[in-house]
Motif scaffolding. Structure first.
Motif, PDB file in Angstrom:
ATOM      1  N   VAL A   5       1.107  -1.665   6.383  1.00 13.04           N
ATOM      2  CA  VAL A   5       1.025  -1.546   4.929  1.00 13.04           C
ATOM      3  C   VAL A   5       2.131  -0.639   4.421  1.00 13.04           C
ATOM      4  O   VAL A   5       2.381   0.425   4.984  1.00 13.04           O
ATOM      5  N   GLN A   6       2.803  -1.087   3.364  1.00 16.91           N
ATOM      6  CA  GLN A   6       3.857  -0.281   2.775  1.00 16.91           C
ATOM      7  C   GLN A   6       3.702  -0.227   1.271  1.00 16.91           C
ATOM      8  O   GLN A   6       3.421  -1.241   0.630  1.00 16.91           O
ATOM      9  N   LEU A   7       3.889   0.956   0.720  1.00 24.00           N
ATOM     10  CA  LEU A   7       3.931   1.153  -0.719  1.00 24.00           C
ATOM     11  C   LEU A   7       5.179   1.979  -1.021  1.00 24.00           C
ATOM     12  O   LEU A   7       5.405   3.007  -0.373  1.00 24.00           O
ATOM     13  N   VAL A   8       5.958   1.541  -1.997  1.00 25.94           N
ATOM     14  CA  VAL A   8       7.189   2.230  -2.344  1.00 25.94           C
ATOM     15  C   VAL A   8       7.211   2.479  -3.844  1.00 25.94           C
ATOM     16  O   VAL A   8       7.151   1.527  -4.634  1.00 25.94           O
ATOM     17  N   GLU A   9       7.298   3.759  -4.212  1.00 22.52           N
ATOM     18  CA  GLU A   9       7.343   4.135  -5.618  1.00 22.52           C
ATOM     19  C   GLU A   9       8.777   4.148  -6.130  1.00 22.52           C
ATOM     20  O   GLU A   9       9.719   4.419  -5.380  1.00 22.52           O
ATOM     21  N   SER A  10       8.927   3.898  -7.421  1.00 17.81           N
ATOM     22  CA  SER A  10      10.225   4.012  -8.075  1.00 17.81           C
ATOM     23  C   SER A  10       9.999   4.343  -9.546  1.00 17.81           C
ATOM     24  O   SER A  10       8.867   4.231 -10.045  1.00 17.81           O
ATOM     25  N   GLY A  11      11.064   4.763 -10.208  1.00 13.81           N
ATOM     26  CA  GLY A  11      10.990   5.015 -11.634  1.00 13.81           C
ATOM     27  C   GLY A  11      10.891   6.472 -12.027  1.00 13.81           C
ATOM     28  O   GLY A  11      10.871   6.802 -13.217  1.00 13.81           O
ATOM     29  N   GLY A  12      10.820   7.343 -11.047  1.00 13.21           N
ATOM     30  CA  GLY A  12      10.777   8.757 -11.376  1.00 13.21           C
ATOM     31  C   GLY A  12      12.123   9.258 -11.858  1.00 13.21           C
ATOM     32  O   GLY A  12      13.117   8.527 -11.846  1.00 13.21           O
ATOM     33  N   GLY A  13      12.149  10.506 -12.289  1.00 17.99           N
ATOM     34  CA  GLY A  13      13.391  11.084 -12.768  1.00 17.99           C
ATOM     35  C   GLY A  13      13.130  12.222 -13.712  1.00 17.99           C
ATOM     36  O   GLY A  13      12.041  12.805 -13.727  1.00 17.99           O
ATOM     37  N   LEU A  47      -2.764  -7.214  -2.609  1.00 16.19           N
ATOM     38  CA  LEU A  47      -3.500  -6.242  -3.405  1.00 16.19           C
ATOM     39  C   LEU A  47      -4.932  -6.683  -3.697  1.00 16.19           C
ATOM     40  O   LEU A  47      -5.774  -5.852  -4.042  1.00 16.19           O
ATOM     41  N   ASN A  48      -5.203  -7.960  -3.560  1.00 19.93           N
ATOM     42  CA  ASN A  48      -6.547  -8.459  -3.859  1.00 19.93           C
ATOM     43  C   ASN A  48      -7.585  -7.721  -3.022  1.00 19.93           C
ATOM     44  O   ASN A  48      -7.465  -7.619  -1.806  1.00 19.93           O
ATOM     45  N   GLY A  49      -8.595  -7.199  -3.723  1.00 16.53           N
ATOM     46  CA  GLY A  49      -9.656  -6.489  -3.022  1.00 16.53           C
ATOM     47  C   GLY A  49      -9.378  -5.017  -2.793  1.00 16.53           C
ATOM     48  O   GLY A  49     -10.225  -4.313  -2.236  1.00 16.53           O
ATOM     49  N   TYR A  50      -8.217  -4.549  -3.221  1.00 18.17           N
ATOM     50  CA  TYR A  50      -7.869  -3.138  -3.047  1.00 18.17           C
ATOM     51  C   TYR A  50      -7.952  -2.392  -4.371  1.00 18.17           C
ATOM     52  O   TYR A  50      -7.476  -2.873  -5.400  1.00 18.17           O
ATOM     53  N   GLY A  51      -8.536  -1.198  -4.332  1.00 16.19           N
ATOM     54  CA  GLY A  51      -8.355  -0.279  -5.429  1.00 16.19           C
ATOM     55  C   GLY A  51      -7.012   0.407  -5.250  1.00 16.19           C
ATOM     56  O   GLY A  51      -6.562   0.634  -4.115  1.00 16.19           O
ATOM     57  N   VAL A  52      -6.346   0.700  -6.345  1.00 18.45           N
ATOM     58  CA  VAL A  52      -5.052   1.381  -6.275  1.00 18.45           C
ATOM     59  C   VAL A  52      -5.035   2.545  -7.260  1.00 18.45           C
ATOM     60  O   VAL A  52      -5.778   2.544  -8.242  1.00 18.45           O
ATOM     61  N   GLY A  53      -4.194   3.506  -6.983  1.00 12.96           N
ATOM     62  CA  GLY A  53      -4.153   4.662  -7.859  1.00 12.96           C
ATOM     63  C   GLY A  53      -2.831   5.391  -7.811  1.00 12.96           C
ATOM     64  O   GLY A  53      -2.020   5.188  -6.907  1.00 12.96           O
ATOM     65  N   TRP A  54      -2.641   6.207  -8.815  1.00 15.52           N
ATOM     66  CA  TRP A  54      -1.503   7.123  -8.874  1.00 15.52           C
ATOM     67  C   TRP A  54      -2.029   8.552  -8.763  1.00 15.52           C
ATOM     68  O   TRP A  54      -3.013   8.913  -9.440  1.00 15.52           O
ATOM     69  N   PHE A  55      -1.350   9.324  -7.950  1.00 16.15           N
ATOM     70  CA  PHE A  55      -1.716  10.701  -7.710  1.00 16.15           C
ATOM     71  C   PHE A  55      -0.470  11.557  -7.883  1.00 16.15           C
ATOM     72  O   PHE A  55       0.650  11.042  -7.848  1.00 16.15           O
ATOM     73  N   PHE A  57       4.899  12.132  -7.704  1.00 13.80           N
ATOM     74  CA  PHE A  57       3.876  11.125  -7.966  1.00 13.80           C
ATOM     75  C   PHE A  57       3.832  10.136  -6.804  1.00 13.80           C
ATOM     76  O   PHE A  57       4.856   9.647  -6.335  1.00 13.80           O
ATOM     77  N   TYR A  58       2.616   9.836  -6.382  1.00 11.95           N
ATOM     78  CA  TYR A  58       2.383   8.927  -5.270  1.00 11.95           C
ATOM     79  C   TYR A  58       1.492   7.771  -5.712  1.00 11.95           C
ATOM     80  O   TYR A  58       0.564   7.977  -6.497  1.00 11.95           O
ATOM     81  N   CYS A  59       1.751   6.584  -5.187  1.00  9.50           N
ATOM     82  CA  CYS A  59       0.770   5.523  -5.352  1.00  9.50           C
ATOM     83  C   CYS A  59       0.031   5.340  -4.028  1.00  9.50           C
ATOM     84  O   CYS A  59       0.563   5.660  -2.959  1.00  9.50           O
ATOM     85  N   ALA A  60      -1.193   4.873  -4.121  1.00  4.08           N
ATOM     86  CA  ALA A  60      -2.034   4.725  -2.954  1.00  4.08           C
ATOM     87  C   ALA A  60      -2.960   3.535  -3.133  1.00  4.08           C
ATOM     88  O   ALA A  60      -3.233   3.114  -4.261  1.00  4.08           O
ATOM     89  N   ALA A  61      -3.442   3.014  -2.021  1.00  5.37           N
ATOM     90  CA  ALA A  61      -4.318   1.842  -2.065  1.00  5.37           C
ATOM     91  C   ALA A  61      -5.352   1.927  -0.953  1.00  5.37           C
ATOM     92  O   ALA A  61      -5.111   2.536   0.096  1.00  5.37           O
ATOM     93  N   ASP A  62      -6.498   1.328  -1.203  1.00  4.44           N
ATOM     94  CA  ASP A  62      -7.541   1.289  -0.179  1.00  4.44           C
ATOM     95  C   ASP A  62      -8.600   0.274  -0.593  1.00  4.44           C
ATOM     96  O   ASP A  62      -9.014   0.261  -1.753  1.00  4.44           O
ATOM     97  N   GLY A  89       2.335   5.818  -0.518  1.00  2.00           N
ATOM     98  CA  GLY A  89       3.773   5.759  -0.570  1.00  2.00           C
ATOM     99  C   GLY A  89       4.377   7.115  -0.272  1.00  2.00           C
ATOM    100  O   GLY A  89       3.660   8.095  -0.043  1.00  2.00           O
ATOM    101  N   GLN A  90       5.699   7.172  -0.319  1.00  2.00           N
ATOM    102  CA  GLN A  90       6.416   8.408  -0.001  1.00  2.00           C
ATOM    103  C   GLN A  90       6.553   9.325  -1.198  1.00  2.00           C
ATOM    104  O   GLN A  90       6.887  10.506  -1.035  1.00  2.00           O
ATOM    105  N   GLY A  91       6.326   8.816  -2.382  1.00  2.00           N
ATOM    106  CA  GLY A  91       6.372   9.646  -3.572  1.00  2.00           C
ATOM    107  C   GLY A  91       7.682   9.544  -4.335  1.00  2.00           C
ATOM    108  O   GLY A  91       8.727   9.213  -3.768  1.00  2.00           O
ATOM    109  N   THR A  92       7.603   9.829  -5.633  1.00  2.00           N
ATOM    110  CA  THR A  92       8.782   9.866  -6.487  1.00  2.00           C
ATOM    111  C   THR A  92       8.662  11.084  -7.403  1.00  2.00           C
ATOM    112  O   THR A  92       7.591  11.367  -7.943  1.00  2.00           O
ATOM    113  N   GLN A  93       9.754  11.797  -7.557  1.00  2.00           N
ATOM    114  CA  GLN A  93       9.737  13.046  -8.329  1.00  2.00           C
ATOM    115  C   GLN A  93       9.806  12.741  -9.820  1.00  2.00           C
ATOM    116  O   GLN A  93      10.648  11.955 -10.274  1.00  2.00           O
TER     117      GLN A  93
END
Length: 124
Positions: free
Chosen positions: A2-10, A29-37, A93-98, A115-119
């Motif tokens: 599983v891979q999640l990659v964030e973008s758009g920070g700055g 993504l079907n069946g997964y809750g997702v979030g931003w932390f 900021f990180y995105c996550a799924a489960d 994901g690895q996070g975006t500043q």
């Protein structure tokens, strides 16, 4: 894997806007809750906004009315629109799924894949 990659920070000015994107690969993504932390220096990671697989959302009180989470399962994307940014929004900021994250549960322990996070820096 599983891979999640964030973008758009700055860098944004107070009152400005940013849109974060999370690209998902190696799973549907079907069946997964997702979030931003987010995690600010010296602070614990906290839930910002979460969305269940059926579209239910939850937000931290500090971002209600300013941030909007959305998902596009067909494109395997998760978004966080951030408006009226404040200096206290500065964090990684990180995105996550489960698949266990039903009902838009928005606490880090409910999420396995990260994901690895975006500043995001809000400063004048």
């Amino acid at each position: 894997q599983v891979q999640l990659v964030e973008s758009g920070g700055g860098l944004a000015q107070p009152g400005g806007s940013l849109r974060l994107s999370c690209t998902v690969s190696k799973f549907t993504l079907n069946g997964y809750g997702v979030g931003w932390f987010r995690q600010a220096p010296g602070k614990e990671r906290e839930g910002v906004a979460c969305i269940s697989d059926d579209g239910k959302t939850s937000y931290a009180d500090s971002v209600k009315g300013r941030f909007t989470i959305s998902r596009d399962d067909a494109k395997k994307m998760v978004y966080l629109q951030m408006n009226n940014l404040k200096p206290e929004d500065t964090a990684v900021f990180y995105c996550a799924a489960d698949p266990r994250a039903v009902k838009a549960m928005c606490a880090p322990p409910f999420y396995t894949y990260w994901g690895q996070g975006t500043q995001v820096t809000v400063s004048s």
